[in-house]
Design a protein around this motif. Structure first.
Motif, short mmCIF file in Angstrom:
data_model
loop_
_atom_site.label_atom_id
_atom_site.label_comp_id
_atom_site.label_asym_id
_atom_site.label_seq_id
_atom_site.Cartn_x
_atom_site.Cartn_y
_atom_site.Cartn_z
N GLU A 277 0.96 -1.31 -0.03
CA GLU A 277 0.07 0.15 0.05
C GLU A 277 0.97 1.16 -0.23
OE1 GLU A 277 -3.32 -0.07 2.72
OE2 GLU A 277 -3.35 -2.35 2.67
N ASP A 278 1.85 1.31 -0.80
CA ASP A 278 2.79 2.59 -0.96
C ASP A 278 2.52 3.07 -2.33
OD1 ASP A 278 4.01 0.81 -2.71
OD2 ASP A 278 6.08 1.27 -1.78
N LEU A 279 1.56 2.65 -3.04
CA LEU A 279 1.59 3.41 -4.34
C LEU A 279 2.66 3.37 -5.47
CD1 LEU A 279 -0.80 6.58 -3.81
CD2 LEU A 279 -1.52 4.37 -4.76
N SER A 280 3.55 2.27 -5.14
CA SER A 280 4.65 2.02 -6.03
C SER A 280 4.77 0.56 -6.44
CB SER A 280 5.92 2.22 -5.17
OG SER A 280 5.92 3.64 -4.79
N PHE A 281 5.05 0.25 -7.57
CA PHE A 281 5.14 -1.27 -8.08
C PHE A 281 6.32 -1.86 -7.52
CE2 PHE A 281 6.80 -4.09 -11.16
CZ PHE A 281 5.91 -5.19 -10.75
N ILE B 90 3.70 6.60 -7.81
CA ILE B 90 2.55 7.57 -8.10
C ILE B 90 2.81 8.42 -6.93
CG2 ILE B 90 0.21 7.80 -8.08
CD1 ILE B 90 0.94 5.55 -9.96
N GLU B 91 3.03 10.03 -7.42
CA GLU B 91 3.19 11.06 -6.76
C GLU B 91 1.59 11.63 -6.48
OE1 GLU B 91 5.77 12.07 -5.20
OE2 GLU B 91 7.18 10.64 -6.24
N ARG B 92 1.24 11.75 -5.43
CA ARG B 92 -0.24 12.26 -5.09
C ARG B 92 -0.37 13.70 -5.34
NH1 ARG B 92 -2.15 8.47 0.16
NH2 ARG B 92 -0.48 6.99 -0.13
N ASP B 93 0.74 14.60 -5.11
CA ASP B 93 0.54 15.85 -5.50
C ASP B 93 0.73 16.45 -6.76
OD1 ASP B 93 1.04 15.16 -2.66
OD2 ASP B 93 2.39 16.61 -2.13
#
Length: 166
Positions: A95-99, A152-155
């Protein structure tokens, strides 16, 4: 009376500026494409599945443009302005938004570059998540040692890059 007329003129000018911006926004959104389909192969772990549109960069890496997060198998939809993208998905086990190489991975096509923009929608795409060993065998370039991680950069997302969550 003069004050009322001044307020009326200010309101009129302000509203016309809003309508000009609205016209620009509508024109921008009219060029958006919807990319949608189905995810299969997700585990029953309840972990998020990240579906992303990534574009190839000149250095051989992949840059995420927009993404959607869903839980389990099912429908996804993404909005994008224009460009050529790969559609990829991974079950985000940590759950870190990185593959990560040990996470299930799926892609559309061979993978195939998808043309987006011009209000041309791409629908009914099917992405099957594969176990890490199978994905590595079928798509070894996704595991190249010199490949930068897809993070994935949320900002970095802005209005117009809205993703639909199901």
């Amino acid at each position: 009376m003069l004050r009322a007329i001044s307020l009326f003129l200010i309101a009129l000018v302000s509203s016309s500026c809003i309508f000009l911006k609205l016209k620009e926004d509508v024109a921008y959104l009219a060029e958006e494409s919807t990319i949608s389909g189905e995810i299969s192969g997700a585990s029953d772990s309840g972990k998020p599945v990240v579906v992303a549109l990534v574009r190839p960069s000149e250095d051989g890496n992949y840059i995420p443009e927009t993404y959607s997060v869903r839980y389990g198998n099912g429908a996804f939809a993404l909005q994008i302005h224009e460009g050529e993208f790969y559609v990829m998905a991974f079950e985000d086990v940590n759950e870190d938004l990185s593959f990560q190489p040990e996470e299930p991975l799926g892609w559309w096509g061979e993978p195939t570059l998808l043309q987006a923009g011009g209000n041309v929608d791409q629908r009914n795409l099917t992405i099957e998540l594969r176990a890490p060993q199978q994905a590595r065998a079928e798509l070894p370039q996704a595991y190249a040692a010199d490949l930068a991680p897809v993070v994935i950069e949320r900002d970095t997302f802005h209005l117009g890059m809205v993703c639909l969550l199901y």
